[in-house]
Design a protein around this motif. Structure first.
Motif, PDB file in Angstrom:
ATOM      1  N   VAL A   1       0.858  -1.194   0.000  1.00  0.00           N
ATOM      2  CA  VAL A   1       0.000   0.000   0.000  1.00  0.00           C
ATOM      3  C   VAL A   1       0.890   1.238   0.000  1.00  0.00           C
ATOM      4  N   PRO A   2       0.682   2.129  -0.928  1.00  0.00           N
ATOM      5  CA  PRO A   2       1.541   3.308  -0.996  1.00  0.00           C
ATOM      6  C   PRO A   2       1.251   4.263   0.153  1.00  0.00           C
ATOM      7  N   PRO A   3       2.108   5.243   0.337  1.00  0.00           N
ATOM      8  CA  PRO A   3       1.866   6.221   1.401  1.00  0.00           C
ATOM      9  C   PRO A   3       0.546   6.946   1.170  1.00  0.00           C
ATOM     10  N   ILE A   4      -0.035   7.346   2.242  1.00  0.00           N
ATOM     11  CA  ILE A   4      -1.340   7.984   2.162  1.00  0.00           C
ATOM     12  C   ILE A   4      -1.182   9.369   1.574  1.00  0.00           C
ATOM     13  N   PRO A   5      -1.935   9.661   0.542  1.00  0.00           N
ATOM     14  CA  PRO A   5      -1.795  10.988  -0.057  1.00  0.00           C
ATOM     15  C   PRO A   5      -2.363  12.066   0.851  1.00  0.00           C
ATOM     16  N   ASN A   6      -1.873  13.255   0.661  1.00  0.00           N
ATOM     17  CA  ASN A   6      -2.368  14.362   1.469  1.00  0.00           C
ATOM     18  C   ASN A   6      -3.726  14.806   0.976  1.00  0.00           C
ATOM     19  N   GLY A   7      -4.381  15.526   1.796  1.00  0.00           N
ATOM     20  CA  GLY A   7      -5.662  16.066   1.358  1.00  0.00           C
ATOM     21  C   GLY A   7      -6.590  16.265   2.535  1.00  0.00           C
ATOM     22  N   ASP A   8      -7.585  17.063   2.279  1.00  0.00           N
ATOM     23  CA  ASP A   8      -8.579  17.299   3.325  1.00  0.00           C
ATOM     24  C   ASP A   8      -9.732  16.320   3.175  1.00  0.00           C
ATOM     25  N   GLY A   9     -10.336  16.088   4.237  1.00  0.00           N
ATOM     26  CA  GLY A   9     -11.526  15.247   4.180  1.00  0.00           C
ATOM     27  C   GLY A   9     -11.163  13.805   3.898  1.00  0.00           C
ATOM     28  N   VAL A  10     -12.077  13.143   3.289  1.00  0.00           N
ATOM     29  CA  VAL A  10     -11.846  11.725   3.004  1.00  0.00           C
ATOM     30  C   VAL A  10     -10.893  11.626   1.825  1.00  0.00           C
ATOM     31  N   VAL A  11      -9.887  10.881   2.032  1.00  0.00           N
ATOM     32  CA  VAL A  11      -8.875  10.764   0.990  1.00  0.00           C
ATOM     33  C   VAL A  11      -8.845   9.335   0.507  1.00  0.00           C
ATOM     34  N   TYR A  12      -8.923   9.194  -0.762  1.00  0.00           N
ATOM     35  CA  TYR A  12      -8.872   7.854  -1.318  1.00  0.00           C
ATOM     36  C   TYR A  12      -7.660   7.715  -2.200  1.00  0.00           C
ATOM     37  N   PHE A  13      -7.219   6.502  -2.273  1.00  0.00           N
ATOM     38  CA  PHE A  13      -6.285   6.215  -3.332  1.00  0.00           C
ATOM     39  C   PHE A  13      -7.060   6.268  -4.627  1.00  0.00           C
ATOM     40  N   PRO A  14      -6.410   6.724  -5.659  1.00  0.00           N
ATOM     41  CA  PRO A  14      -7.103   6.725  -6.939  1.00  0.00           C
ATOM     42  C   PRO A  14      -7.519   5.294  -7.290  1.00  0.00           C
ATOM     43  N   HIS A  15      -8.715   5.174  -7.746  1.00  0.00           N
ATOM     44  CA  HIS A  15      -9.185   3.834  -8.064  1.00  0.00           C
ATOM     45  C   HIS A  15     -10.169   3.900  -9.222  1.00  0.00           C
ATOM     46  N   GLU A  16     -10.371   2.770  -9.813  1.00  0.00           N
ATOM     47  CA  GLU A  16     -11.346   2.718 -10.887  1.00  0.00           C
ATOM     48  C   GLU A  16     -12.071   1.389 -10.826  1.00  0.00           C
ATOM     49  N   ILE A  17     -13.275   1.436 -11.328  1.00  0.00           N
ATOM     50  CA  ILE A  17     -14.102   0.226 -11.354  1.00  0.00           C
ATOM     51  C   ILE A  17     -14.383  -0.090 -12.812  1.00  0.00           C
ATOM     52  N   THR A  18     -14.008  -1.267 -13.221  1.00  0.00           N
ATOM     53  CA  THR A  18     -14.155  -1.604 -14.634  1.00  0.00           C
ATOM     54  C   THR A  18     -14.712  -3.000 -14.790  1.00  0.00           C
ATOM     55  N   ILE A  19     -15.210  -3.221 -15.992  1.00  0.00           N
ATOM     56  CA  ILE A  19     -15.558  -4.591 -16.353  1.00  0.00           C
ATOM     57  C   ILE A  19     -14.414  -5.083 -17.229  1.00  0.00           C
ATOM     58  N   PRO A  20     -13.784  -6.140 -16.822  1.00  0.00           N
ATOM     59  CA  PRO A  20     -12.605  -6.594 -17.541  1.00  0.00           C
ATOM     60  C   PRO A  20     -12.886  -6.836 -19.027  1.00  0.00           C
ATOM     61  N   ARG A  21     -11.908  -6.564 -19.814  1.00  0.00           N
ATOM     62  CA  ARG A  21     -12.084  -6.609 -21.261  1.00  0.00           C
ATOM     63  C   ARG A  21     -12.473  -7.972 -21.769  1.00  0.00           C
ATOM     64  N   LYS A  22     -11.936  -8.971 -21.140  1.00  0.00           N
ATOM     65  CA  LYS A  22     -12.217 -10.313 -21.658  1.00  0.00           C
ATOM     66  C   LYS A  22     -13.712 -10.603 -21.627  1.00  0.00           C
TER      67      LYS A  22
END
Lengths: 628, 198
Positions: B172-193
């Motif tokens: 898990v990478p270091p927690i990014p800075n920011g105010d409020g709720v901070v998320y790691f960048p993420h994405e939700i996808t349907i796999p190509r296959k």
């Protein structure tokens, strides 16, 4: 020495992380298991915009106000090396005793959480910069605590916790807790019914943070169900005084009054601290239905008393030299002297490299910045509790489920057991919060009436009329008919029947069952009216003492009904059918409320009958319920 | 930094259960990976006796709901298929910016594959029509049993998530800075296959 002095700040940081970790995990566990400790209903709608306490920001998990019980941790859990063992205990009926009876409760540990900082015997060499190590430790602790939070909701005990905390019903069980630094091992039988789960530990050089749980896989063995005692019933036609005192006491009957879990209010005096258990406290308060002896009241007083702490530290390990900014004496001996010698909060600290972790507070000299404030918060709560709680043996939370609960009060005839005020009237009447006000008012009435009527021996309130506050349209009266051992009858009228009330506003009607908390101004205004009725009361003193309560009520009703009407309305309740129905002891003064529809009155009668039946069932008689 | 992959246990769900199940799983994962300041919010599922935890962030909720709708529409177009939805966490790495190329590279450090087998509808209907006379509808019992099985599987998946997030923490990478709720960048996808196999 140089090495040690270099280590000190790092160790101080680690110590802070560890102690805050313990605190946070305790908060999570208690918040998810013990309903009585929840300071408020966290519906989850709170946004982060609202102010978050600094101490709550630890591990980036905002949980809200800590229960005062946690404040003890700072004082108690001095030694971060000691494991913190949290027992979640289910207080329930024994399997052999079908009915709830005093002394019939059983306590079973349904979950045992162990949170500890494991320190290795051999300290491995430190690889890497210590600040980087602490960063990682902190980050991983965040994840671990998140996992703990989620896990709390997946284990079987969560369901019953939710039942207790969210349902308005009362149950025949309760959940309490015990925090200790050691615990009795489970018996083999118990172990067989439990499973263990250990979270992967978090490296926190030189040791590691561990959380594990032993939990009961199923709770279906226990007879956990809504309480079979009389369910509180809203009396739709309740008529009470606007200045009525809140209902104070719900004394336990043989059938078990209400299965509420008491909040931790330090009403009872603490048991003396057994020397062999210096580090433990528990929430020992539960319903009156359970025997007080069964309380695992070990160690400290209930956690709501943050100080003074009656703890004895016979020989605690000393990790903190006297320069600790804690407010309790330094332990004398040093057991682990060869190990960590400098677990001391440094006097000067900077948040080295932790700002990006939003570590708020950063490592600071003071151990738990908010602990003093928590202590001070706890005190107002205590005083508030004391001012609100009547001098009864069983304090109950002022929840709506206790509202209008009818029960016999055999302990004190003078104590008024009245329904809580309506919100409006509560605001307007400053004296409403104090129980003595009703009593003093009563005595005033008595003194006024002493010349007019014969004192009623067993039935104090009978025959006394209390002026209804004509200004009040909140629609609440309290009808009291109490003597030692006699049930109280409360008449309630919901606010939806206000139109009815409005009609009565111009009548200075004195309701005989009203007890107290009527504005004295109104009282004076209605003197003449009372004077009119006084003669009737004196001539027809109620038969008390010999006859049954019901008969007394019936007599009273008869008196009222034969009293001269306040308004000329021939359609009042003078029908014989009504009278005979009322003979059973359901009191009503509906005849005085005119004009009035028959339908309304019949409904009122029905509700009074229900009340009567409830009371009779309460007193153990078997009655056939006419309606569900 | 390696990319940790977690294949969650297969779940047999009915169409109307997809939304709740996915919401539960996705929020649970994000809750354990949103390491910024969070005020947890307990959410009870309606269809199952399960409580999960959300981060309490409205934006995140919206985003997840959008993705779920997208997935549901895909499932409707491709019935009778094993479906998969992927939640990936990544780090944004800026490659050396050139004049014309300002490549932003995504370094995925964790991927979660949620496997759903969406059951068909007709089964439920047919049982109803055949047993209309019977007081206790056997179809109903079957439904109840099925529901309980799904609930148990869902709990297992949640336990699986908790186990995984705790076991693998080093990546898990270091927690990014920011105010409020901070998320790691993420994405939700349907796999190509899965997309291509339609």
């Amino acid at each position: 020495m140089d090495l040690q002095s270099n280590l000190q700040p790092e160790l101080g940081k680690l110590e802070q992380i560890v102690s805050q970790f313990l605190l946070k995990s305790l908060h999570i566990i208690l918040d998810s298991r013990v309903p009585s400790l929840r300071p408020h209903d966290r519906s989850g709608d709170l946004s982060l915009g609202s102010q978050v306490r600094k101490s709550d920001k630890w591990f980036n998990l905002v949980l809200g106000d800590r229960p005062a019980a946690l404040d003890n941790l700072n004082f108690w859990h001095r030694n971060v090396m000691d494991p913190m063992i949290i027992d979640v205990i289910l207080v329930h009926q024994g399997s052999n005793s079908p009915s709830v009876a005093l002394g019939g409760s059983v306590e079973t540990v349904i979950e045992r959480w162990v949170v500890q900082y494991e320190y290795p015997r051999v300290v491995a060499a430190q690889t890497g910069e210590s600040s980087a190590i602490h960063k990682k430790t902190y980050k991983k602790s965040i994840i671990l605590l998140r996992a703990l939070y989620s896990q709390m909701r997946l284990l079987p005990a969560y369901r019953i916790f939710r039942q207790l905390s969210t349902s308005s019903r009362t149950y025949n069980f309760d959940i309490i807790y015990k925090v200790s630094s050691f615990s009795d091992p489970f018996s083999r039988a118990e172990e067989g019914m439990m499973e263990e789960y250990s979270f992967p530990p978090v490296e926190a050089y030189p040791g590691r943070l561990c959380i594990s749980v032993t939990y009961r896989t199923t709770l279906s063995d226990f007879n956990l169900e809504p309480s079979t005692s009389m369910t509180p019933k809203i009396i739709t036609d309740y008529v009470g005084s606007p200045n009525t005192d809140p209902l104070r006491s719900f004394p336990s009957s043989g059938k078990g009054v209400s299965a509420t879990s008491f909040p931790l209010r330090g009403v009872q005096a603490p048991a003396p601290v057994p020397l062999q258990r210096p580090h433990s406290w528990t929430s020992g308060f539960h319903r009156a239905a359970f025997s007080a002896q069964n309380q695992p009241f070990v160690g400290s007083p209930p956690a709501y008393y943050p100080s003074p702490m009656p703890y004895d530290y016979p020989s605690p390990p000393a990790y903190y030299p006297s320069s600790m900014p804690y407010d309790y004496p330094t332990p004398p001996t040093d057991i682990h002297g060869n190990r960590v010698q400098h677990y001391r909060v440094p006097t000067h600290q900077k948040a080295i490299g932790y700002d990006d972790y939003q570590l708020s507070p950063p490592f600071s000299p003071s151990p738990s910045p908010s602990s003093p404030s928590y202590i001070s918060n706890a005190y107002p709560m205590q005083t508030r509790v004391r001012s609100e709680t009547a001098p009864v043996s069983i304090p109950l939370p002022m929840t709506s489920r206790n509202f209008r609960y009818l029960s016999p009060n055999s302990s004190d005839p003078n104590r008024s057991s009245l329904p809580p005020l309506s919100p409006r009237s509560r605001k307007t009447d400053p004296s409403s919060q104090e129980s003595p006000s009703g009593i003093t008012y009563f005595r005033k009435i008595e003194s006024l009436r002493s010349g007019e009527m014969q004192p009623v021996t067993a039935n104090h309130y009978t025959g006394q009329k209390v002026t209804r506050d004509s200004k009040d349209d909140s629609g609440r009266f309290s009808g009291l008919l109490s003597s030692s051992g006699s049930p109280r009858i409360g008449f309630s009228r919901s606010s939806s029947r206000l139109s009815f009330q409005d009609e009565l506003d111009d009548i200075d009607f004195t309701y005989p069952f009203d007890v107290d908390d009527v504005d004295t101004s109104d009282f004076h205004a209605s003197q003449n009216l009372e004077g009119k009725k006084a003669s009737e009361f004196t001539s027809q003193s109620l038969p008390i003492g010999r006859k049954s309560q019901d008969a007394a009520v019936g007599e009273l009703v008869r008196m009222l009904r034969t009293a001269p009407p306040l308004r000329q309305d021939p359609s009042c309740y003078s029908s014989h059918s009504m009278k005979t129905e009322l003979e059973g002891g359901v009191a009503t003064a509906s005849g005085f409320f005119m004009p009035r529809k028959t339908v309304d009155a019949l409904e009122e009668l029905r509700s009074f009958r229900e009340m009567k039946e409830l009371l009779l069932s309460k007193s153990g008689r078997v009655i056939s319920k006419e309606e569900a | 930094m390696n990319c940790e992959v977690c294949q969650l246990k297969d779940l047999e769900v009915e169409h109307f259960e997809i939304r709740e199940v996915l919401r539960c799983i996705l929020h649970t994962i994000v809750f354990h990976r949103a390491l910024g300041l969070v005020r947890p919010k307990d959410v009870d599922l309606e269809l199952f006796d399960v409580t999960y935890v959300q981060c309490g962030d409205v934006e995140l909720e919206k985003k997840i709901d959008e993705k779920i709708e997208h997935f549901i529409s895909w499932v409707e177009k491709h019935p009778n298929k094993k479906s998969q939805i992927c939640l990936s966490f990544y780090e944004v790495k800026n490659k050396q910016p050139y004049w014309f190329t300002n490549k932003i590279e995504r370094l995925y450090w964790e991927q979660w594959y949620i496997n759903l087998n969406v059951a068909q509808h007709p089964k439920a209907h047919s049982s109803k029509s055949h047993n209309s006379k019977v007081v206790v509808d056997p179809g109903e019992e079957e439904r109840i049993a099925r529901r309980a099985a799904v609930e148990a599987s869902l709990r297992e998946v949640l336990f699986q998530i908790i186990k995984f997030v705790n076991e693998k923490k080093d990546h898990v990478p270091p927690i990014p800075n920011g105010d409020g709720v901070v998320y790691f960048p993420h994405e939700i996808t349907i796999p190509r296959k899965f997309l291509s196999s339609s």
